[in-house]
Design a protein around this motif. Structure first.
Motif, PDB file in Angstrom:
ATOM      1  N   LEU A   1      41.292  49.324  20.689  1.00  0.00           N
ATOM      2  CA  LEU A   1      41.295  49.806  22.077  1.00  0.00           C
ATOM      3  C   LEU A   1      40.077  49.404  22.891  1.00  0.00           C
ATOM      4  CD1 LEU A   1      42.609  53.463  21.511  1.00  0.00           C
ATOM      5  CD2 LEU A   1      43.927  51.399  22.005  1.00  0.00           C
ATOM      6  N   GLY A   2      39.091  48.771  22.246  1.00  0.00           N
ATOM      7  CA  GLY A   2      37.867  48.406  22.954  1.00  0.00           C
ATOM      8  C   GLY A   2      38.078  47.272  23.939  1.00  0.00           C
ATOM      9  N   ASP A   3      37.228  47.205  24.957  1.00  0.00           N
ATOM     10  CA  ASP A   3      37.336  46.199  26.012  1.00  0.00           C
ATOM     11  C   ASP A   3      37.273  44.777  25.475  1.00  0.00           C
ATOM     12  OD1 ASP A   3      37.660  48.000  28.029  1.00  0.00           O
ATOM     13  OD2 ASP A   3      35.526  48.096  28.550  1.00  0.00           O
TER      14      ASP A   3
ATOM     15  N   SER B   1      46.568  45.007  30.420  1.00  0.00           N
ATOM     16  CA  SER B   1      46.522  46.416  30.046  1.00  0.00           C
ATOM     17  C   SER B   1      46.712  46.559  28.551  1.00  0.00           C
ATOM     18  CB  SER B   1      47.616  47.185  30.796  1.00  0.00           C
ATOM     19  OG  SER B   1      47.570  48.563  30.482  1.00  0.00           O
TER      20      SER B   1
ATOM     21  N   GLU C   1      44.400  54.372  31.736  1.00  0.00           N
ATOM     22  CA  GLU C   1      43.587  53.331  31.109  1.00  0.00           C
ATOM     23  C   GLU C   1      42.100  53.627  31.284  1.00  0.00           C
ATOM     24  OE1 GLU C   1      43.468  48.528  30.548  1.00  0.00           O
ATOM     25  OE2 GLU C   1      44.959  49.463  31.851  1.00  0.00           O
ATOM     26  N   ARG C   2      41.702  54.128  32.455  1.00  0.00           N
ATOM     27  CA  ARG C   2      40.297  54.508  32.664  1.00  0.00           C
ATOM     28  C   ARG C   2      39.898  55.637  31.720  1.00  0.00           C
ATOM     29  NH1 ARG C   2      41.226  53.526  38.261  1.00  0.00           N
ATOM     30  NH2 ARG C   2      41.858  55.710  38.540  1.00  0.00           N
TER      31      ARG C   2
ATOM     32  N   LYS D   1      39.464  54.261  28.228  1.00  0.00           N
ATOM     33  CA  LYS D   1      38.202  53.523  28.116  1.00  0.00           C
ATOM     34  C   LYS D   1      37.003  54.457  28.026  1.00  0.00           C
ATOM     35  CE  LYS D   1      39.717  49.231  30.356  1.00  0.00           C
ATOM     36  NZ  LYS D   1      39.560  48.330  31.526  1.00  0.00           N
ATOM     37  N   GLN D   2      37.066  55.584  28.735  1.00  0.00           N
ATOM     38  CA  GLN D   2      35.981  56.559  28.661  1.00  0.00           C
ATOM     39  C   GLN D   2      35.887  57.168  27.272  1.00  0.00           C
ATOM     40  OE1 GLN D   2      33.533  57.338  30.699  1.00  0.00           O
ATOM     41  NE2 GLN D   2      32.783  58.874  29.237  1.00  0.00           N
TER      42      GLN D   2
ATOM     43  N   VAL E   1      36.980  55.812  24.507  1.00  0.00           N
ATOM     44  CA  VAL E   1      36.545  54.748  23.594  1.00  0.00           C
ATOM     45  C   VAL E   1      35.040  54.542  23.692  1.00  0.00           C
ATOM     46  CG1 VAL E   1      36.685  52.256  23.146  1.00  0.00           C
ATOM     47  CG2 VAL E   1      38.776  53.577  23.523  1.00  0.00           C
ATOM     48  N   LYS E   2      34.513  54.642  24.902  1.00  0.00           N
ATOM     49  CA  LYS E   2      33.062  54.507  25.093  1.00  0.00           C
ATOM     50  C   LYS E   2      32.311  55.607  24.351  1.00  0.00           C
ATOM     51  CE  LYS E   2      29.535  54.077  28.713  1.00  0.00           C
ATOM     52  NZ  LYS E   2      29.278  54.101  30.175  1.00  0.00           N
TER      53      LYS E   2
ATOM     54  N   GLU F   1      32.329  54.798  20.759  1.00  0.00           N
ATOM     55  CA  GLU F   1      31.386  53.706  20.492  1.00  0.00           C
ATOM     56  C   GLU F   1      29.962  54.238  20.343  1.00  0.00           C
ATOM     57  OE1 GLU F   1      30.658  49.161  22.160  1.00  0.00           O
ATOM     58  OE2 GLU F   1      31.632  50.680  23.423  1.00  0.00           O
TER      59      GLU F   1
END
Length: 401
Positions: A145-147, A155, A348-349, A352-353, A355-356, A359
């Motif tokens: 799922l990481g960027d 997407s 999606e935002r 990503k949050q 996933v961050k 991380e």
């Protein structure tokens, strides 16, 4: 958290701890332990007592969000190694007294406690390896799922979520405490419910996954119990009586101090790191006159209070990073369970949050987990080396050439 603001339980131990918490460092230095003997010997022992008190005051002064973190546990082990080395020097400087009764018995008892601590060190290293397995599952999620791994896709797609979801389910099952099964398993996997074909499938998956995580090279037997081992380390650990202090020229005091430090450090490790049959029911009956009693009792109380929190009761370890790992993975799992495709920009935002945040947890594990394992190994070898030196000294004393 200021000591004077802390509100805990009303047991005798915690009352003792709370009454001593406001003591400032300069007041600690003025407190004296009941020792006898020569002025130089007394000064050496008093210095050791103050050093132990200062180090544990530093450990106890951290805010709640740093307590039981990987850096804090590393600092705890550094404190133990420093105390152990200073204790070894005291024994070396008083080797003639160490070989005489009743010091020989007190030292023999201490070495027996250290042998029991070796098993705890082995179990903790197993627990660190377990965390490393969980870390690998988090890396799978991050890879999915990481960027950096989305590539040219506009997407995230279903395939990536399926891969991440499987790793998250394995992680949730792997992080279960061995005693935490059945209902707890169902509760933890509820967010993945619509992807489980049946309860029996979930249960089978549970046993297979636990088998995978428990198939590591264990350093202790399957019947070994961390709770029983801690009780054995603390068994008959009592402050020296006045006649023992006089008969040992004060050396009974640092022996008791080091025994108490050993017990607390092993207890804190078991509290933080996953290991077999964890249990925190160890009492620290430390008299008020010891300058290090206040910070140790306070830390003991704070860790117990942490273990009683609603979201920590069934945790396999109180390590701050384990809590963050469980929380981040659970929130991400719930989010992954609710998404619909194609993914909306808002979702999606949000992904990503999450996933961050995951991380950041991984970065902390990568930075501190290996150094922690090295420190546990160093504690193990230092205990072995100190005990070997002590036994060799005894042998030379009883078999003079």
């Amino acid at each position: 958290m200021p000591a004077t603001d802390y509100q805990g339980t009303s047991s005798p131990l915690t009352n003792i701890g709370r009454s001593l918490l406001p003591v400032r460092r300069d007041q600690v230095h003025a407190m004296e332990s009941p020792i006898g003997g020569s002025a130089s010997n007394e000064a050496e022992i008093e210095s050791f007592q103050r050093q132990v008190a200062d180090r544990f005051h530093d450990l106890a002064s951290v805010p709640s969000d740093e307590l039981l973190s990987l850096p804090w546990v590393r600092k705890l082990l550094d404190v133990f190694l420093c105390c152990q080395e200073e204790f070894r020097v005291i024994l070396f400087n008083n080797i003639a007294l160490v070989k005489k009764p009743p010091m020989d018995r007190l030292i023999a008892d201490f070495y027996e406690r250290t042998v029991k601590a070796l098993d705890v060190c082995n179990a903790i290293r197993d627990g660190i390896e377990q965390i490393r397995q969980w870390q690998k599952l988090l890396e799978i999620v991050l890879c999915a799922l990481g960027d950096s791994n989305v590539g040219y896709q506009r997407s995230l797609g279903e395939g990536q979520f399926r891969r991440a979801r499987k790793a998250l389910i394995d992680l949730a099952i792997g992080m279960l405490d061995e005693k935490d099964s059945g209902q707890a398993l169902a509760h933890r996997n509820r967010s993945f419910g619509r992807h489980n074909t049946s309860g029996s499938h979930s249960k089978d998956h549970h046993h297979r996954s636990l088998g995978h995580f428990r198939s590591l090279s264990w350093s202790v037997s399957r019947s070994w119990s961390a709770a029983r081992q801690l009780q054995a380390i603390g068994n008959n650990l009592a402050a020296p009586r006045g006649n023992e202090v006089l008969a040992t020229n004060g050396l009974a005091v640092p022996v008791y101090t080091m025994g108490s430090v050993l017990l607390f450090v092993m207890w804190a490790l078991v509290a933080a790191i996953p290991c077999q049959d964890r249990g925190l029911q160890v009492h620290f009956n430390v008299p008020r006159q010891f300058p290090w009693s206040a910070p140790i009792l306070w830390l003991h109380e704070r860790i117990l209070e942490e273990s009683k929190k609603r979201d920590r009761k069934n945790a396999c370890g109180l390590l701050r990073e384990i809590y963050q790992m469980e929380k981040c993975s659970r929130l991400l799992g719930e989010l992954a369970d609710s998404v619909q495709f194609p993914l909306s920009e808002d979702k999606e935002r949000e992904v990503k949050q999450r996933v961050k945040e995951l991380e950041q947890v991984l970065d902390a594990l990568k930075e501190d987990l290996e150094p922690l394992e090295k420190l546990v190994r160093e504690v193990f070898h230092r205990i072995v080396r100190s005990r070997t030196e002590g036994l060799d000294s005894f042998a030379r004393g009883h078999n003079p050439e």
